[in-house]
Design an enzyme around this catalytic site. Structure first.
Site, PDB file in Angstrom:
ATOM      1  N   CYS A 209      14.353   0.593   0.666  1.00  0.00           N
ATOM      2  CA  CYS A 209      14.734  -0.651   1.362  1.00  0.00           C
ATOM      3  C   CYS A 209      16.182  -1.061   1.058  1.00  0.00           C
ATOM      4  CB  CYS A 209      13.816  -1.796   0.949  1.00  0.00           C
ATOM      5  SG  CYS A 209      12.089  -1.536   1.398  1.00  0.00           S
ATOM      6  N   HIS A 210      16.602  -0.896  -0.188  1.00  0.00           N
ATOM      7  CA  HIS A 210      17.892  -1.440  -0.625  1.00  0.00           C
ATOM      8  C   HIS A 210      18.972  -0.365  -0.590  1.00  0.00           C
ATOM      9  CE1 HIS A 210      15.689  -4.970  -2.037  1.00  0.00           C
ATOM     10  NE2 HIS A 210      14.808  -4.120  -2.537  1.00  0.00           N
TER      11      HIS A 210
ATOM     12  N   HIS B   6       0.828  -1.219   0.000  1.00  0.00           N
ATOM     13  CA  HIS B   6       0.000   0.000   0.000  1.00  0.00           C
ATOM     14  C   HIS B   6       0.858   1.263   0.000  1.00  0.00           C
ATOM     15  CE1 HIS B   6       0.590   0.683   4.427  1.00  0.00           C
ATOM     16  NE2 HIS B   6       0.903  -0.598   4.350  1.00  0.00           N
TER      17      HIS B   6
ATOM     18  N   GLU C 213     -12.160   1.881  12.160  1.00  0.00           N
ATOM     19  CA  GLU C 213     -13.443   2.100  12.825  1.00  0.00           C
ATOM     20  C   GLU C 213     -14.608   1.753  11.891  1.00  0.00           C
ATOM     21  OE1 GLU C 213     -13.019   5.513  15.439  1.00  0.00           O
ATOM     22  OE2 GLU C 213     -14.763   6.318  14.419  1.00  0.00           O
TER      23      GLU C 213
ATOM     24  N   HIS D 134      25.603   0.952   0.470  1.00  0.00           N
ATOM     25  CA  HIS D 134      26.754   1.044   1.366  1.00  0.00           C
ATOM     26  C   HIS D 134      26.407   0.947   2.837  1.00  0.00           C
ATOM     27  CE1 HIS D 134      29.161   2.009  -2.119  1.00  0.00           C
ATOM     28  NE2 HIS D 134      28.192   2.833  -2.482  1.00  0.00           N
TER      29      HIS D 134
ATOM     30  N   GLU E 171      10.406  16.371   2.515  1.00  0.00           N
ATOM     31  CA  GLU E 171       9.974  15.226   3.324  1.00  0.00           C
ATOM     32  C   GLU E 171      11.196  14.591   3.957  1.00  0.00           C
ATOM     33  OE1 GLU E 171       6.967  13.474   4.129  1.00  0.00           O
ATOM     34  OE2 GLU E 171       8.489  12.451   5.327  1.00  0.00           O
TER      35      GLU E 171
ATOM     36  N   ARG F 267     -13.904   7.701  20.536  1.00  0.00           N
ATOM     37  CA  ARG F 267     -12.727   6.855  20.719  1.00  0.00           C
ATOM     38  C   ARG F 267     -12.213   6.834  22.154  1.00  0.00           C
ATOM     39  NH1 ARG F 267      -9.571   8.382  15.112  1.00  0.00           N
ATOM     40  NH2 ARG F 267     -11.015   7.155  13.854  1.00  0.00           N
TER      41      ARG F 267
ATOM     42  N   CYS G  54       8.733  -2.049   5.355  1.00  0.00           N
ATOM     43  CA  CYS G  54       7.413  -2.501   5.850  1.00  0.00           C
ATOM     44  C   CYS G  54       7.481  -2.861   7.327  1.00  0.00           C
ATOM     45  CB  CYS G  54       6.944  -3.747   5.114  1.00  0.00           C
ATOM     46  SG  CYS G  54       7.010  -3.658   3.353  1.00  0.00           S
TER      47      CYS G  54
HETATM   48  O1  MEZ Z   1      -9.851   9.345  11.126  1.00  0.00           O
HETATM   49  C1  MEZ Z   1      -9.406   8.297  11.584  1.00  0.00           C
HETATM   50  O2  MEZ Z   1      -8.522   8.277  12.428  1.00  0.00           O
HETATM   51  C2  MEZ Z   1      -9.989   7.003  11.151  1.00  0.00           C
HETATM   52  C3  MEZ Z   1     -11.167   7.097  10.291  1.00  0.00           C
HETATM   53  C4  MEZ Z   1      -9.465   5.878  11.570  1.00  0.00           C
HETATM   54  C5  MEZ Z   1     -10.072   4.576  11.306  1.00  0.00           C
HETATM   55  O3  MEZ Z   1     -10.465   3.934  12.257  1.00  0.00           O
HETATM   56  O4  MEZ Z   1     -10.184   4.188  10.142  1.00  0.00           O
END
Ligand code: MEZ
Length: 598
Positions: free
Chosen positions: A105-106, A96, A403, A109, A181, A427, A116
C-alpha cells in the site's frame, strides 16, 4: 595537519556525503494528483533516504521489496502490531490478506494506495496517497537491462493454492524452486476462496457419518459440467480429493467442518471449524510452509515469456521484475499456475459479449496473462468460452457471498418477496434465474440460526451488507417488498423443511427452517467468478500442444487450465483442483530434474 592530509580528509568526507546527497535529491517527488510521496513526508520529519535505503551510490531495491519493508517495520512496527493498535471498525492492517508487505500500500516515490480498494470501497485515509484508487499497477513490462541469467530446477508461476502447492511439493521432492508472482502479494484468488474444498471419502466425512463416494463426486462433477468435462481429469479430482485433504491437514490446515455446495449430492465441502472462509486459512498455511522451507518466492515479478529450445522443450522463463527489469531464469521444468481471467473485462467480453459490464468476485491480478504466455508457448486452449457467473455477489460490490450461506439454509427471494428458484441448483441456472428477476437482483434471506451456523456471515455484517428486521414483515418493509408476501414465503418454506419436501422448487437439502429472530437479507447480483477454460493438460498435468503432444518440461495446474470442470464448475471444486493438480504438477516437474545441490 599538512595540506595533503587535509585534502584527503575533505575528499573522504565528500565521498561519504555524495551518495546521501544523490539520494536526497531523488526524494523531491510530487506524485500525480498533487499528493506528496512518502519520501517527501519522511524528509519533512527529518528522515532521509539513508534511513530506508542505506548509504550506497546505487539504490538497490529488490523486486519483493524485502529490504525496504524491514526498514518500515523497524520504525513503525509489524503489520500485526499495527493491527492490534487499531480501533477502526475496518482495520486496514488486519485484513484477510494476511501478513503482507508494507509496500503493498505504501510507496516512497509514487502515490500510495489502499490495496483493499481493489475490491472494496473503504474510506481509508493513507499518507501520501488516496483511498480511492482501485486500479493496481502491475509491473509494466518495460525492459530495463538484461541482468545475469539465473538457474534453478523448477520455476512455478503464480502463488495461489495451485502454485504454492506445486512449489512445496517440488521442493519436498528435492528440487530447487523459484516461485514467481506478478502481484505485490501472494495468494492469488485462492486467498478469497470462501465456501470450502470438495472431497469424497474423507475421515472428516466418516466422523460425521456422511455416506459419500469417489464415484458420486465424479458423477456430480460431470453432471455440473454438463458432461463436457475431460472425464479423466474429473476422475483424478474425485479420486485424489481425500488424500489432498489429508495432505493439507498434515501441513497444518484445519478443514474439519463439512458443509454442502450447490450441485453436490451430499455434504462434502471441507472448511475450517465453525464454517470460516477456507481461502485465507489455506493460503496462510501454504505461505508458512513455503517460508519454513525457505522457498525463493518473488512478488512483483511477472513472467512475460516461457522459453523453449529448438526441440520445443521448455527451458525457463523471462521475468519482468518491478525494480530489476527483465531477466531470465533457466529451469528444467516450468509449472504454470497463474489463474484465470475473470478480472479482465475485455477478455471476458471477447469470449462472452453478454457478460460485458458485469462485476467480478476476483482479485485484480486475475487478468489471464498466464493463459496468454501459455498459448504463446504453443499450448492448445480449450473451453475458453466457458465463463462462470456466481449467483451471489453483494449488489454494487465485488464481495462474494459464499454459496455456503445457501448451503446452510438461506433462501433466495425476489423484489416481490417470492422464492423463484431451487437455491441449490447449479450456479449457471441460479444466475440465469436471478437475472430474470426485477432489477436483475434478488435477496438472500436468512435468520439468526443460519447466521450462527456459519462464521463467514459475521464478515458481511462487518461490511454493512446486511439488512435486518425482528420479524419477516419488518424485514420486508426495510427491503421495500409486500410484508405479507415475504411472511407467507417464509412460512411456506418452513413447512417444506418440516415435511422434508420442497414441492415448489425441489430443493433437496433444507438443513434449517427460518424461525429464529432476527431475520436478515443481503441483496445480491450475479458476477463473473471463474473461467473454466484454459490450457489443455493431460493426467500428468503436462501442457498439451496444438499437435496433441505434451510440451516437454511444461506443466500447468489450477484455473489456468481447462477441462476439469467442463461447462460449469461446482462450488468447492476449485480449491480441491488446486491442491490435487498442484501436487501432481509439483511431483512430475521434480521428477524431470536431477536436483542441483541446495
Ligand atoms: O468454489 C467456489 O467458487 C465457492 C465455494 C464459492 C463460494 O460460493 O463460496
Amino acid at each position: 595537519m599538512g595540506n595533503h592530509r587535509k585534502i584527503i580528509l575533505i575528499v573522504a568526507v565528500l565521498a561519504m556525503l555524495l551518495p546521501v546527497g544523490l539520494l536526497q535529491a531523488k526524494t523531491d517527488i510530487q506524485v500525480a494528483g498533487g499528493n506528496i510521496a512518502l519520501a517527501e513526508l519522511h524528509k519533512a520529519n527529518k528522515v532521509g533516504c539513508v534511513e530506508c535505503h542505506g548509504v550506497s551510490e546505487k539504490i538497490v531495491v529488490d523486486d519483493s521489496e524485502k529490504g525496504i519493508n524491514i526498514k518500515c517495520i523497524e520504525c513503525h512496527g509489524a503489520l500485526s502490531e499495527l493491527s492490534a493498535k487499531s480501533k477502526d471498525p475496518i482495520n486496514p492492517h488486519g485484513s484477510h490478506l494476511g501478513e503482507i508487505n508494507c509496500t503493498v500500500c505504501h510507496s516512497g516515490h509514487e502515490q500510495s494506495r489502499v490495496y483493499c480498494n481493489s475490491c472494496h470501497s473503504f474510506n481509508l485515509p493513507i499518507a501520501g496517497g488516496s483511498s480511492e484508487i482501485k486500479k493496481i499497477v502491475v509491473p509494466s513490462g518495460k525492459s530495463t537491462k538484461k541482468s545475469a541469467v539465473e538457474k534453478c530446477d523448477v520455476v512455478v508461476i503464480g502463488t495461489g493454492a495451485a502454485g504454492m502447492t506445486a512449489a512445496i511439493t517440488a521442493h519436498d521432492a528435492g528440487a530447487k524452486v523459484i516461485l514467481l508472482e506478478k502481484q505485490p502479494i501472494t495468494g492469488g484468488n485462492s486467498m478469497l476462496a470462501a465456501g470450502g474444498m470438495n472431497a469424497a471419502e474423507t475421515s472428516f466425512q466418516k466422523a460425521k457419518n456422511i455416506n459419500d463416494s469417489v464415484e458420486l463426486m465424479y458423477e456430480d462433477t460431470m453432471k455440473g459440467g454438463k458432461n463436457t468435462n475431460d472425464p479423466e481429469l474429473a476422475r483424478i479430482l474425485a479420486k485424489n480429493s481425500a488424500s489432498s485433504v489429508d495432505w493439507l491437514t498434515s501441513i497444518g490446515a484445519d478443514i474439519s467442518d463439512v458443509g454442502r455446495m450447490a450441485g453436490a449430492s451430499v455434504n462434502r465441502t471441507h472448511r475450517p471449524t465453525g464454517g470460516a472462509a477456507v481461502g485465507s486459512h489455506i493460503v496462510n498455511v501454504l505461505r508458512k510452509n513455503a517460508a519454513d522451507r525457505k522457498i525463493d518466492i518473488r512478488v512483483n515479478s511477472k513472467v512475460v515469456k516461457i522459453l523453449e529450445n529448438k526441440g520445443g522443450k521448455v527451458t525457463g522463463v523471462v521475468v519482468q521484475g518491478k525494480h530489476r527489469g527483465e531477466y531470465t531464469i533457466e529451469a528444467k521444468a516450468v509449472v504454470l499456475a497463474a489463474g484465470g481471467f475473470s478480472a479482465n473485462p475485455e477478455k471476458v467480453a471477447y469470449y462472452r459479449p453478454e457478460f460485458k459490464g458485469m462485476t467480478t468476485s476476483n482479485q485484480p491480478g486475475a487478468t489471464g496473462d498466464g493463459v496468454e504466455i501459455g498459448a504463446n508457448a504453443g499450448a492448445e486452449l480449450k473451453d475458453m468460452k466457458e465463463i462462470q457467473i456466481h449467483p451471489t455477489v453483494a449488489a454494487g460490490s465485488r464481495i462474494l457471498i459464499t454459496e455456503a450461506v445457501r448451503g446452510n439454509g438461506a433462501i433466495l427471494v425476489n423484489h416481490e418477496g417470492k422464492r423463484f428458484v431451487n437455491e441449490l441448483t447449479t450456479r449457471d441456472k441460479a444466475s440465469e434465474a436471478i437475472l430474470a428477476q426485477t432489477g436483475q437482483s434478488a435477496f438472500l434471506v436468512l435468520d439468526e440460526g443460519i447466521r450462527k451456523s456459519l462464521k463467514q456471515i459475521d464478515g458481511y455484517f462487518h461490511l454493512e451488507l446486511v439488512k435486518e428486521g425482528n420479524t419477516p414483515e419488518e424485514l420486508a418493509k426495510v427491503l421495500g417488498m409486500p410484508p405479507e408476501i415475504l411472511a407467507q414465503t417464509i412460512e411456506t418454506y418452513n413447512k417444506a423443511v418440516d415435511a422434508k419436501n420442497d414441492d415448489e422448487f425441489k430443493r433437496s437439502d433444507m438443513p434449517l427452517a427460518l424461525r429464529t429472530a432476527k431475520y436478515y437479507a443481503i441483496e445480491i447480483k450475479p458476477g463473473i467468478h471463474y473461467t473454466m477454460g484454459g490450457l489443455k493438460i493431460n493426467a500428468n498435468t503436462q501442457v498439451i500442444a496444438k499437435s496433441g503432444k505434451p510440451i516437454p518440461g511444461f506443466f500447468a495446474a489450477g484455473e489456468v487450465t481447462g477441462g476439469v470442470h467442463g461447462a460449469n464448475r461446482l462450488g468447492g471444486n476449485s480449491i480441491s483442483e488446486t491442491i490435487t493438480f498442484g501436487r501432481i504438477a509439483g511431483d512430475n516437474a521434480a521428477k524431470l530434474v536431477k536436483p542441483v545441490k541446495k
